[in-house]
Design a protein around this motif. Structure first.
Motif, mmCIF file in Angstrom:
data_model
loop_
_atom_site.group_PDB
_atom_site.id
_atom_site.type_symbol
_atom_site.label_atom_id
_atom_site.label_comp_id
_atom_site.label_asym_id
_atom_site.label_seq_id
_atom_site.Cartn_x
_atom_site.Cartn_y
_atom_site.Cartn_z
ATOM 1 N N VAL A 1 33.033 28.637 45.335
ATOM 2 C CA VAL A 1 33.898 28.464 46.503
ATOM 3 C C VAL A 1 35.326 28.157 46.071
ATOM 4 O O VAL A 1 36.280 28.803 46.516
ATOM 5 N N LYS A 2 35.480 27.173 45.170
ATOM 6 C CA LYS A 2 36.822 26.701 44.826
ATOM 7 C C LYS A 2 37.558 27.626 43.867
ATOM 8 O O LYS A 2 38.785 27.672 43.867
ATOM 9 N N ASN A 3 36.823 28.312 43.043
ATOM 10 C CA ASN A 3 37.497 29.190 42.098
ATOM 11 C C ASN A 3 37.447 30.647 42.572
ATOM 12 O O ASN A 3 38.474 31.270 42.785
ATOM 13 N N VAL A 4 36.237 31.167 42.804
ATOM 14 C CA VAL A 4 36.108 32.612 43.021
ATOM 15 C C VAL A 4 36.649 33.052 44.383
ATOM 16 O O VAL A 4 37.397 34.022 44.470
ATOM 17 N N THR A 5 36.303 32.329 45.463
ATOM 18 C CA THR A 5 36.763 32.812 46.772
ATOM 19 C C THR A 5 38.269 32.635 46.941
ATOM 20 O O THR A 5 38.845 33.144 47.892
ATOM 21 N N TYR A 6 38.918 31.886 46.030
ATOM 22 C CA TYR A 6 40.379 31.733 46.100
ATOM 23 C C TYR A 6 41.123 32.807 45.305
ATOM 24 O O TYR A 6 42.336 32.815 45.260
ATOM 25 N N ARG A 7 40.363 33.714 44.679
ATOM 26 C CA ARG A 7 41.038 34.782 43.932
ATOM 27 C C ARG A 7 41.587 35.825 44.897
ATOM 28 O O ARG A 7 41.146 35.929 46.045
ATOM 29 N N GLU A 8 42.553 36.612 44.397
ATOM 30 C CA GLU A 8 43.171 37.673 45.214
ATOM 31 C C GLU A 8 42.130 38.706 45.641
ATOM 32 O O GLU A 8 41.129 38.908 44.933
ATOM 33 N N ASN A 9 42.376 39.376 46.771
ATOM 34 C CA ASN A 9 41.579 40.526 47.234
ATOM 35 C C ASN A 9 40.150 40.176 47.629
ATOM 36 O O ASN A 9 39.269 41.019 47.568
ATOM 37 N N CYS A 10 39.916 38.919 48.010
ATOM 38 C CA CYS A 10 38.571 38.518 48.425
ATOM 39 C C CYS A 10 38.476 38.602 49.949
ATOM 40 O O CYS A 10 39.252 37.969 50.669
#
Ligand SMILES: *[C@@H]1O[C@H](CO)[C@@H](O)[C@H](O)[C@H]1NC(C)=O
Ligand SMILES: *[C@@H]1O[C@H](CO)[C@@H](O)[C@H](O)[C@H]1NC(C)=O
Ligand SMILES: *[C@@H]1O[C@H](CO)[C@@H](O)[C@H](O)[C@H]1NC(C)=O
Ligand SMILES: *[C@@H]1O[C@H](CO)[C@@H](O)[C@H](O)[C@H]1NC(C)=O
Ligand SMILES: *[C@@H]1O[C@H](CO)[C@@H](O)[C@H](O)[C@H]1NC(C)=O
Ligand SMILES: [Zn+2]
Length: 439
Positions: free
Chosen positions: A54-63
């Motif tokens: 949640v905190k790292n991956v969903t905050y990446r661009e193009n999600c």
């Protein structure tokens, strides 16, 4: 401290104090100081605590996210607006959504809940096995769109190894579906790409943490496939085993055993390696059921007839004396995953776990964690703790712990030289631990 002497908690207050004292001691021993050896039964996309997703991956661009009509979400990474899916809202770019709602805490917490089975009152939320299994497979699907994005696939594995290493684990065997991973433009990568990615990540990780022994992959497929697909899959497994001998350990089926096809149904596919004189070790889940006498209940025997290296769960083994004799004779251990068995409703009180009987009879056992991320547990130490406090009872002691930890290396698929060295390293750690902390 919970209330004592009540109907729902029949312990006396004295009992509870004693149990509290014991449990604190046990957890200190297990978690803070000790090396837990290897985790031999964990699934690829249930290794990393979901906070990281949640905190790292969903905050990446193009999600992008969409909201399903079953109160869950799905994710995808894409360079443009993705094609919409049936039974899901149109895709929303998460960055825009977060900007719009300003405070994302509640949204992020809801993603967390989507990704685990964790709930305050599990008996109410999951009254039956089918219900908890359905939620389990749903949660898995939520993670799927995140972890099959090629760059995340690699980072996820690295983070998984890091979390296991942090939990005092020196080696992991991962049951992996090896699904096609995707790139931002929608291009798909095949299984060779995934195996090479695993190889690279493990190499990178062990370069940074030289006392970590690495990880190997057990290629898995869902047990809902038919016989024709199984033949193709076993052929694929043989090819992968030939092409990636250092990292590919063998083959297994996954999914709820009660609803899936029994091993015997796949007999033609599973006989292929032997027919062709090819070595493909098996690591079958078997006996993860409490339905005595069903087709699925035969899986334990069939797993042994197909020369399985280990048995995943083996929860039903105590009910099959002939199979049990054979598994002891063949020195095939069961991989016991206490928290998984409890969450998936095979046993509610871990003091009643049937493995207590098997251990008393000297059956080889290793402790593992199955899907720690989905259960909200640590990589392995929580399962050791549950084993120690639950079915271990008063007769569990340091010797038992030592045996279990050594078993995790003894029954691993590591080459025998590496295994011997690993056990030596472990014994040095053990002696140091005993000398420093107990004397
Ligand atoms: C996310 O994880 C990657 C690698 O695992 C790391 O390089 C990056 O800094 C992390 N980003 C955030 C926002 O935590
Ligand atoms: C999943 O997330 C959605 C969207 O935030 C939320 O409405 C739903 O309640 C969550 N599902 C679970 C099982 O928590
Ligand atoms: C965001 O919302 C959460 C929960 O609703 C709240 O606890 C938190 O203080 C809020 N944060 C800010 C910066 O307003
Ligand atoms: C097996 O499954 C595949 C893919 O779902 C399907 O195309 C095929 O017709 C099935 N074969 C049999 C014999 O049912
Ligand atoms: C299992 O191993 C035994 C003994 O090595 C061998 O005779 C048998 O053919 C093997 N069975 C399969 C299905 O590989
Ligand atoms: Zn499993």
């Amino acid at each position: 401290m919970p209330e004592c002497g009540t109907f729902s908690n029949p312990f006396t207050c004295g009992d509870l104090l004693f149990i509290y004292f014991l449990s604190t001691l046990a957890y200190m021993i297990i978690y803070l100081i000790f090396c837990l050896g290897a985790a031999l039964h964990v699934h690829d996309f249930a290794m990393v605590g979901v906070d990281w997703l949640v905190k790292n991956v969903t905050y990446r661009e193009n999600c992008y996210v969409c909201f399903t009509d079953e109160q869950t979400v799905q994710f995808i990474f894409s360079s443009g607006q993705p094609a919409s899916r049936p039974r899901c809202s149109s895709w929303t770019l998460l960055r825009s959504l977060r900007e719009k709602i300003k405070n994302s805490t509640d949204l992020d917490n809801s993603f967390n809940r989507n990704l685990t089975l964790f709930t305050e009152d599990p008996d109410r939320a999951y009254p039956r096995q089918e219900i908890v299994w359905k939620r389990f497979e749903q949660a898995f699907l939520v993670a799927y769109g995140l972890v099959t994005y090629a760059p995340v696939f690699k980072d996820y594995l690295y983070e998984g190894l890091r979390q296991f290493y942090e939990d005092n684990i020196m080696y992991v065997e991962i049951r992996a579906l090896l699904p096609a991973t995707y790139e931002l433009d929608g291009r798909l990568n095949n299984k060779d790409w995934s195996m090479r990615a695993c190889q690279d990540v493990v190499k990178g990780f062990t370069a940074n943490f030289p006392d970590f022994l690495g990880a190997r992959v057990i290629f898995t497929v869902h047990r809902g496939i038919n016989a024709t697909e199984a033949v193709k899959t076993v052929e694929e497994a043989m090819t992968l085993h030939r092409d990636f001998p250092d990292i590919m350990a063998g083959f297994d089926f996954v999914g709820q055993e009660d609803l899936g096809r029994p091993l015997w149904y796949f007999k033609d596919a599973l006989s292929l390696p032997e027919d062709r004189g090819v070595n493909l070790p098996y690591f079958f889940h078997a006996g993860e059921t409490d339905s005595q006498g069903t087709d699925v209940d035969q899986n334990l025997m069939d797993a042994l007839l197909f020369n399985t290296t280990r048995i995943g769960h083996g929860f039903a083994l105590a009910r099959h004396p002939v199979v049990k004799e054979l598994s002891i004779k063949m020195d095939v251990p069961i991989e016991v995953c206490p928290i998984s068995n409890q969450v998936l409703k095979l046993v509610s009180d871990l003091r009643d776990h049937p493995v207590a009987v098997l251990m008393a009879e000297g059956h080889p056992v290793v402790i593992s964690s199955d899907d720690p991320a989905l259960f909200g547990a640590t990589a392995l130490s929580h399962d050791f703790y549950e084993a120690f406090m639950g079915f271990g009872g008063m007769s569990f002691n340091l010797g038992t712990l030592k045996e279990l930890v050594i078993n995790s290396l003894r029954y691993s698929s590591l080459p025998s030289q590496t295994k011997k060295k690993a056990i030596e390293v472990l014994l040095v750690k053990w002696d140091k631990f005993v000398l420093e902390s107990l004397l």
